[in-house]
Design an enzyme around this catalytic site. Sequence first.
Site, PDB file in Angstrom:
ATOM      1  N   CYS A  41     -17.445 -17.626   6.596  1.00  0.00           N
ATOM      2  CA  CYS A  41     -17.396 -18.969   6.020  1.00  0.00           C
ATOM      3  C   CYS A  41     -16.680 -18.990   4.683  1.00  0.00           C
ATOM      4  CB  CYS A  41     -18.809 -19.516   5.892  1.00  0.00           C
ATOM      5  SG  CYS A  41     -19.555 -19.700   7.495  1.00  0.00           S
ATOM      6  N   ARG A  66      -4.004   7.254   2.243  1.00  0.00           N
ATOM      7  CA  ARG A  66      -3.347   6.303   3.134  1.00  0.00           C
ATOM      8  C   ARG A  66      -2.219   6.923   3.968  1.00  0.00           C
ATOM      9  NH1 ARG A  66      -2.641   1.019   1.207  1.00  0.00           N
ATOM     10  NH2 ARG A  66      -3.137   1.788  -0.860  1.00  0.00           N
ATOM     11  N   GLU A  97      -3.559  14.550  -3.377  1.00  0.00           N
ATOM     12  CA  GLU A  97      -4.726  13.754  -2.946  1.00  0.00           C
ATOM     13  C   GLU A  97      -4.306  12.620  -2.006  1.00  0.00           C
ATOM     14  OE1 GLU A  97      -6.390  12.221  -6.560  1.00  0.00           O
ATOM     15  OE2 GLU A  97      -7.167  14.151  -7.190  1.00  0.00           O
ATOM     16  N   TYR A 152      -5.693  -8.287  -1.209  1.00  0.00           N
ATOM     17  CA  TYR A 152      -4.404  -7.894  -1.813  1.00  0.00           C
ATOM     18  C   TYR A 152      -3.237  -8.696  -1.253  1.00  0.00           C
ATOM     19  CZ  TYR A 152      -7.159  -3.591  -2.428  1.00  0.00           C
ATOM     20  OH  TYR A 152      -8.131  -2.683  -2.702  1.00  0.00           O
TER      21      TYR A 152
HETATM   22  N1  LLP Z   1      -6.511   9.824  -5.846  1.00  0.00           N
HETATM   23  C1  LLP Z   1      -7.052   8.898  -6.658  1.00  0.00           C
HETATM   24  C2  LLP Z   1      -7.497   9.293  -7.990  1.00  0.00           C
HETATM   25  C3  LLP Z   1      -7.156   7.569  -6.213  1.00  0.00           C
HETATM   26  O1  LLP Z   1      -7.685   6.657  -7.031  1.00  0.00           O
HETATM   27  C4  LLP Z   1      -6.699   7.212  -4.934  1.00  0.00           C
HETATM   28  C5  LLP Z   1      -6.815   5.837  -4.461  1.00  0.00           C
HETATM   29  C6  LLP Z   1      -6.156   8.229  -4.120  1.00  0.00           C
HETATM   30  C7  LLP Z   1      -6.064   9.516  -4.610  1.00  0.00           C
HETATM   31  C8  LLP Z   1      -5.654   7.960  -2.730  1.00  0.00           C
HETATM   32  O2  LLP Z   1      -4.611   7.043  -2.723  1.00  0.00           O
HETATM   33  P1  LLP Z   1      -3.770   6.849  -1.374  1.00  0.00           P
HETATM   34  O3  LLP Z   1      -3.086   8.157  -1.082  1.00  0.00           O
HETATM   35  O4  LLP Z   1      -4.714   6.496  -0.305  1.00  0.00           O
HETATM   36  O5  LLP Z   1      -2.817   5.766  -1.660  1.00  0.00           O
HETATM   37  N2  LLP Z   1      -8.021  -0.320  -1.468  1.00  0.00           N
HETATM   38  C9  LLP Z   1      -6.614  -0.246  -1.800  1.00  0.00           C
HETATM   39  C10 LLP Z   1      -6.208   1.121  -2.271  1.00  0.00           C
HETATM   40  C11 LLP Z   1      -7.027   1.620  -3.437  1.00  0.00           C
HETATM   41  C12 LLP Z   1      -6.644   3.004  -3.830  1.00  0.00           C
HETATM   42  C13 LLP Z   1      -7.642   3.581  -4.739  1.00  0.00           C
HETATM   43  N3  LLP Z   1      -7.356   4.923  -5.130  1.00  0.00           N
HETATM   44  C14 LLP Z   1      -5.791  -0.710  -0.603  1.00  0.00           C
HETATM   45  O6  LLP Z   1      -6.370  -1.102   0.405  1.00  0.00           O
HETATM   46  O7  LLP Z   1      -4.552  -0.731  -0.664  1.00  0.00           O
END
Ligand code: LLP
Length: 458
Positions: A360, A281, A278, A321
Amino acid sequence: MDHFRYHEGELWCDELRASEVAERAGTPCYVYSRATLVDHYDRLAAAFADLSPLICYSIKSCGNLAVCRTLAERGAGMDLVSGGELHRARLAGVDPARCVYAGVGKTDREIREALDAGIGWFNVESEAEFENISAIASVHGARCRAALRVNPDVDPRTHRYTTTGKKETKFGVDLERAEAFFDRYGDDPACRLCGIHLHIGSPVYRVEAYVESVTRALGLVDRIERVRGRRVVEMLDLGGGFGADYETEQSPVASDYADRIVPLLADRARDGLQVVLEPGRTISANAGILLVRVLYVKRSGDKTFVICDGGMNTLMRPCHYDAFHFIWPAAVSGEHEPTRRAREMDLPGLVPVDVVGPICETGDFFAIDRALPPVKRGDLLAVFATGAYGMSMANHYNSQPLPTEVMVDGDRLTRIRRAETYDDLTGPERNPEVLVEGGTKAHGHEGTKGRSESSVSS
Ligand code: LLP
């Protein structure tokens, strides 16, 4: 690894100057590189090829339809967490059977929609949720498949807001409960429990964390199958979390993750285990930049503020973050051409500034005390590695319309989302609808109209 490069003092997005992109599209503006998206997807697919995985792109990282369509054309399924994301996947032409649906709070309506669509797997997060999905499926005469999200209690060593695989988070069920879960629901006729889902956090730069969680999950699979005396787990979903280069060469690359993970699973995959990934990023972050225009440069006390036309409403990651994003002017003199992207830049004549937005709040910043080449009103700044969790977390705070999104493909520039207008902002408020007239009669206060004390507090 992306298609945003400096050449003779100017930033290029693929074969187009960033300055031209900004002139045509307006700012603030998210710019995605099609070639980078495809390249990242293909590298991941190649690295994990021995497992023939189903690669479900995580829509939450960047859900623009053109981005989803680009990846769907390469063969991607999708990782969803809401009815809205299912809607996006379908519009992008993705077969729902190639989608996994996670999230701790699926509503009945969302479950019904996913059942109707023929979702590949529900990634189930609790006993109560499993029972609800099963009940809804029974009523609809539908059959579906589920993977249990297991919490392997591994520390991914990432930000605490995005740590999900530790016991004390709201996600999944812990390893001990997982066996009982299969005992209890393993023969459910409406919802076939046949998979295990892991997702330990995001971003996870420590490859070892995946080795630990996969090893624990395989131990669980073996225990479950020993007890039940047959093959039960047909699908293993490793989740997302692979890193991105916020700084040059910060992250392991796809093959670094694969080199450690593939050997753990190769035999089982050959034996029919469906592996699911999955990634969000790792595909989308470096495939996007945010272009903002400098509105004003202001001195206050000892500080210099560079005030831009985008802020925490456009990109939340720095304020939420404390995330680092490399920021640089789109046009610089030769001595200021960056050769890498890093927190500390060792170039002559840089000045420390705070790069902030128009919102703001003191917390509205992209960077604090960051050394940048001198900038002035009207200059264009690029905020790098913002393809993931940039636009998808943008919001309307201070009644700011959402920004535009464009995609570059060679020398072609396509607007893939127009900037919002003031009418977009206020449209849903235009026709107030009376839902209750005259108030609810308070309990035990016959004849009391409107807001009696008890009706307010109940
Ligand atoms: N699968 C599940 C169950 C997830 O909860 C997430 C991300 C992904 C896959 C994808 O994760 P990635 O490959 O994108 O790292 N807003 C935060 C990141 C939150 C991630 C939430 N879940 C940020 O800006 O770093």
